[in-house]
Design a protein around this motif. Structure first.
Motif, mmCIF file in Angstrom:
data_model
loop_
_atom_site.group_PDB
_atom_site.id
_atom_site.type_symbol
_atom_site.label_atom_id
_atom_site.label_comp_id
_atom_site.label_asym_id
_atom_site.label_seq_id
_atom_site.Cartn_x
_atom_site.Cartn_y
_atom_site.Cartn_z
ATOM 1 N N PRO A 72 5.457 3.085 -52.405
ATOM 2 C CA PRO A 72 4.460 3.374 -53.447
ATOM 3 C C PRO A 72 3.176 2.572 -53.288
ATOM 4 O O PRO A 72 2.079 3.093 -53.520
ATOM 5 C CB PRO A 72 5.197 2.995 -54.745
ATOM 6 C CG PRO A 72 6.646 3.064 -54.412
ATOM 7 C CD PRO A 72 6.752 2.682 -52.971
ATOM 8 N N MET B 12 -0.592 4.161 -52.721
ATOM 9 C CA MET B 12 -1.676 3.948 -53.682
ATOM 10 C C MET B 12 -2.932 3.384 -53.027
ATOM 11 O O MET B 12 -4.038 3.589 -53.523
ATOM 12 C CB MET B 12 -1.205 3.018 -54.797
ATOM 13 C CG MET B 12 -0.310 3.704 -55.814
ATOM 14 S SD MET B 12 0.108 2.620 -57.188
ATOM 15 C CE MET B 12 1.190 1.450 -56.381
ATOM 16 N N SER C 123 2.658 3.260 -65.613
ATOM 17 C CA SER C 123 2.440 4.123 -64.461
ATOM 18 C C SER C 123 1.631 3.401 -63.397
ATOM 19 O O SER C 123 0.641 2.737 -63.705
ATOM 20 C CB SER C 123 1.714 5.402 -64.898
ATOM 21 O OG SER C 123 1.244 6.137 -63.793
ATOM 22 N N TYR C 124 2.052 3.540 -62.133
ATOM 23 C CA TYR C 124 1.335 2.904 -61.033
ATOM 24 C C TYR C 124 -0.073 3.465 -60.865
ATOM 25 O O TYR C 124 -1.037 2.723 -60.695
ATOM 26 C CB TYR C 124 2.096 3.097 -59.719
ATOM 27 C CG TYR C 124 3.436 2.418 -59.646
ATOM 28 C CD1 TYR C 124 3.804 1.428 -60.548
ATOM 29 C CD2 TYR C 124 4.352 2.765 -58.658
ATOM 30 C CE1 TYR C 124 5.036 0.809 -60.474
ATOM 31 C CE2 TYR C 124 5.592 2.150 -58.572
ATOM 32 C CZ TYR C 124 5.938 1.169 -59.483
ATOM 33 O OH TYR C 124 7.161 0.566 -59.399
ATOM 34 N N GLN C 125 -0.180 4.785 -60.911
ATOM 35 C CA GLN C 125 -1.462 5.408 -60.584
ATOM 36 C C GLN C 125 -2.384 5.548 -61.791
ATOM 37 O O GLN C 125 -3.614 5.561 -61.631
ATOM 38 C CB GLN C 125 -1.229 6.782 -59.941
ATOM 39 C CG GLN C 125 -0.363 7.730 -60.770
ATOM 40 C CD GLN C 125 -0.081 9.033 -60.053
ATOM 41 O OE1 GLN C 125 -0.923 9.532 -59.311
ATOM 42 N NE2 GLN C 125 1.108 9.603 -60.262
ATOM 43 N N HIS D 275 -2.153 3.480 -64.588
ATOM 44 C CA HIS D 275 -2.290 2.169 -65.233
ATOM 45 C C HIS D 275 -2.217 2.291 -66.751
ATOM 46 O O HIS D 275 -3.017 1.687 -67.481
ATOM 47 C CB HIS D 275 -3.602 1.495 -64.809
ATOM 48 C CG HIS D 275 -3.744 1.357 -63.326
ATOM 49 N ND1 HIS D 275 -3.019 0.450 -62.582
ATOM 50 C CD2 HIS D 275 -4.522 2.032 -62.429
ATOM 51 C CE1 HIS D 275 -3.352 0.546 -61.311
ATOM 52 N NE2 HIS D 275 -4.250 1.511 -61.179
ATOM 53 N N GLY E 265 3.355 12.447 -60.054
ATOM 54 C CA GLY E 265 4.126 11.226 -59.896
ATOM 55 C C GLY E 265 4.930 11.208 -58.617
ATOM 56 O O GLY E 265 5.080 10.162 -57.971
ATOM 57 N N VAL F 256 3.268 9.959 -55.115
ATOM 58 C CA VAL F 256 2.981 8.558 -54.771
ATOM 59 C C VAL F 256 4.115 7.889 -53.989
ATOM 60 O O VAL F 256 3.839 7.378 -52.887
ATOM 61 C CB VAL F 256 2.579 7.789 -56.045
ATOM 62 C CG1 VAL F 256 2.400 6.300 -55.749
ATOM 63 C CG2 VAL F 256 1.262 8.366 -56.602
ATOM 64 N N ASP G 216 5.247 7.528 -57.994
ATOM 65 C CA ASP G 216 5.019 6.673 -59.148
ATOM 66 C C ASP G 216 6.361 6.509 -59.862
ATOM 67 O O ASP G 216 6.718 7.293 -60.748
ATOM 68 C CB ASP G 216 3.986 7.333 -60.057
ATOM 69 C CG ASP G 216 3.504 6.415 -61.163
ATOM 70 O OD1 ASP G 216 4.233 5.462 -61.490
ATOM 71 O OD2 ASP G 216 2.410 6.660 -61.700
ATOM 72 N N LEU H 109 6.797 6.581 -63.733
ATOM 73 C CA LEU H 109 6.428 7.882 -64.310
ATOM 74 C C LEU H 109 7.505 8.924 -64.050
ATOM 75 O O LEU H 109 7.930 9.634 -64.974
ATOM 76 C CB LEU H 109 5.086 8.334 -63.733
ATOM 77 C CG LEU H 109 4.531 9.652 -64.285
ATOM 78 C CD1 LEU H 109 4.295 9.548 -65.784
ATOM 79 C CD2 LEU H 109 3.232 10.024 -63.574
#
Length: 360
Positions: free
Chosen positions: A72, A76, A119-121, A123, A320, A323, A325, A328
């Protein structure tokens, strides 16, 4: 027998006939109490089974998406040159540098309180993203659900009652064809024909999205409805076919029953026999299917939403996965599974009220 004995016997008979009933509950209440107890036991077992299933889904959602062969953090960064120290900093920020068992216990503990992480993407908290996308999914799949359920039940009833007719053969063949067609392929075909345009058919509908972005008031409602036409047709085409086939099969099984012959012998018209006797009994399998599909209203249609760029839970899940993610997709997977499990449990709980043979 003496002169005074007769009145005594009469008084005793009167006392036996007109006297108060013996103490204790009436015998007729026994079966009712037993049925209530059996139903409550049945409901408790179904709820317990649903709770176990939800926990199994919670555990599965953690490990399932970690099988995806992708990093991940590297995804990103988008292929940009990033130092090792920066990568390690991102992994620490997202908790990916922790041992697997610690990630798992943290995830389960937070999820049981409704916190699926950030969520990673995006935020942003995962639940916030889910709540933001949920109305679009409910609008699309809810509208399709109502339409294909009503259409499937109506056509399934008519085709079964006219078994062997031309309309029966045509509707059954069409339903079998549509049921076997992948929904994303049908959606792409509709976009090519009715959005892009082909031959004499001009492009009449948007290729995707929820709105054009420049409308307000009633014009906004019409704009959203215009965007919904093709995705709703895609969902209805597949959903009505399944409902029709189940309803037709159930009604065909009922048509040879003795109670329908008795109803006709009493002088009821054929339409009344179908509507008041055959259809209510044939609805039981279709009732179960409708509750299963009700769970899919919340779960959305990932492929259809992706094809039409619909900003719902399905499209969010696809983003999601790209990624991946992890917070998510884990949160969405749990929400999807929870909706289906709760819908199935509700169907199981209500089914004995429609068919008393169930749960005994």
């Amino acid at each position: 027998m003496t002169a005074d004995s007769t009145p005594a016997l009469v008084k005793q008979a009167d006392a036996d006939t007109d006297g108060p009933a013996p103490a204790g509950p009436p015998a007729a209440r026994g079966p009712r109490a037993r049925n209530t107890k059996a139903y409550l036991t049945y409901v408790a077992a179904k709820i317990a089974g649903a709770a176990v299933s939800l926990f199994a889904v919670l555990v599965t959602s953690f490990f399932l998406f970690r099988l995806i062969p992708s990093d991940p953090v590297k995804q990103m960064t988008g292929g940009r040159r990033v130092s090792t120290e920066q990568l390690e900093s991102l992994r620490h920020q997202f908790g990916l540098d922790q041992p697997m068992w610690q990630q798992f216990t943290t995830y389960v503990g937070d999820a049981l309180t409704g916190d699926f992480g950030t969520s990673y993407q995006f935020h942003a908290p995962v639940m916030d993203k889910i709540v933001e996308a949920l109305p679009a999914t409910l609008l699309l799949t809810g509208t399709a659900y109502v339409l294909y359920s009503a259409l499937g039940i109506w056509l399934g009833t008519r085709t079964a009652w006219r078994n062997g007719s031309t309309s029966d053969r045509f509707n059954t063949a069409l339903a079998l064809t549509l049921y076997s067609v992948p929904s994303f392929w049908l959606g792409l075909l509709l976009i090519i024909v009715f959005s892009v345009g082909i031959g004499p058919v001009p492009g009449m509908f948007p290729t995707g999205g929820l709105e054009s972005g420049n409308e307000t008031g009633f014009a906004y409602v019409l704009d959203v409805a215009h965007h919904m036409v093709l995705p709703v047709i895609t969902l209805v085409a597949v959903g009505y076919a399944q409902t029709l086939l189940v309803m037709r099969s159930s009604l065909l099984d009922e048509m040879g029953s003795d109670y329908l012959t008795t109803a006709r012998a009493k002088g009821l018209r054929d339409d009344a026999v179908r509507r008041r006797h055959a259809v209510p009994n044939a609805m039981l399998p279709t009732f179960t299917l409708m509750f299963v599909n009700l769970g899919h209203v919340v779960a959305g249609q990932i492929l259809v939403e992706t094809v039409f760029s619909w900003p719902g839970l399905g499209g969010l899940f696809y983003q999601g996965l790209s990624v991946p993610d992890l917070p998510l997709v884990q949160g969405l997977f749990f929400v999807f599974a929870t909706a289906v499990i709760l819908a199935n449990t509700l169907a199981d709980v209500l089914y004995p009220l429609l068919d008393p043979r169930v749960g005994r």
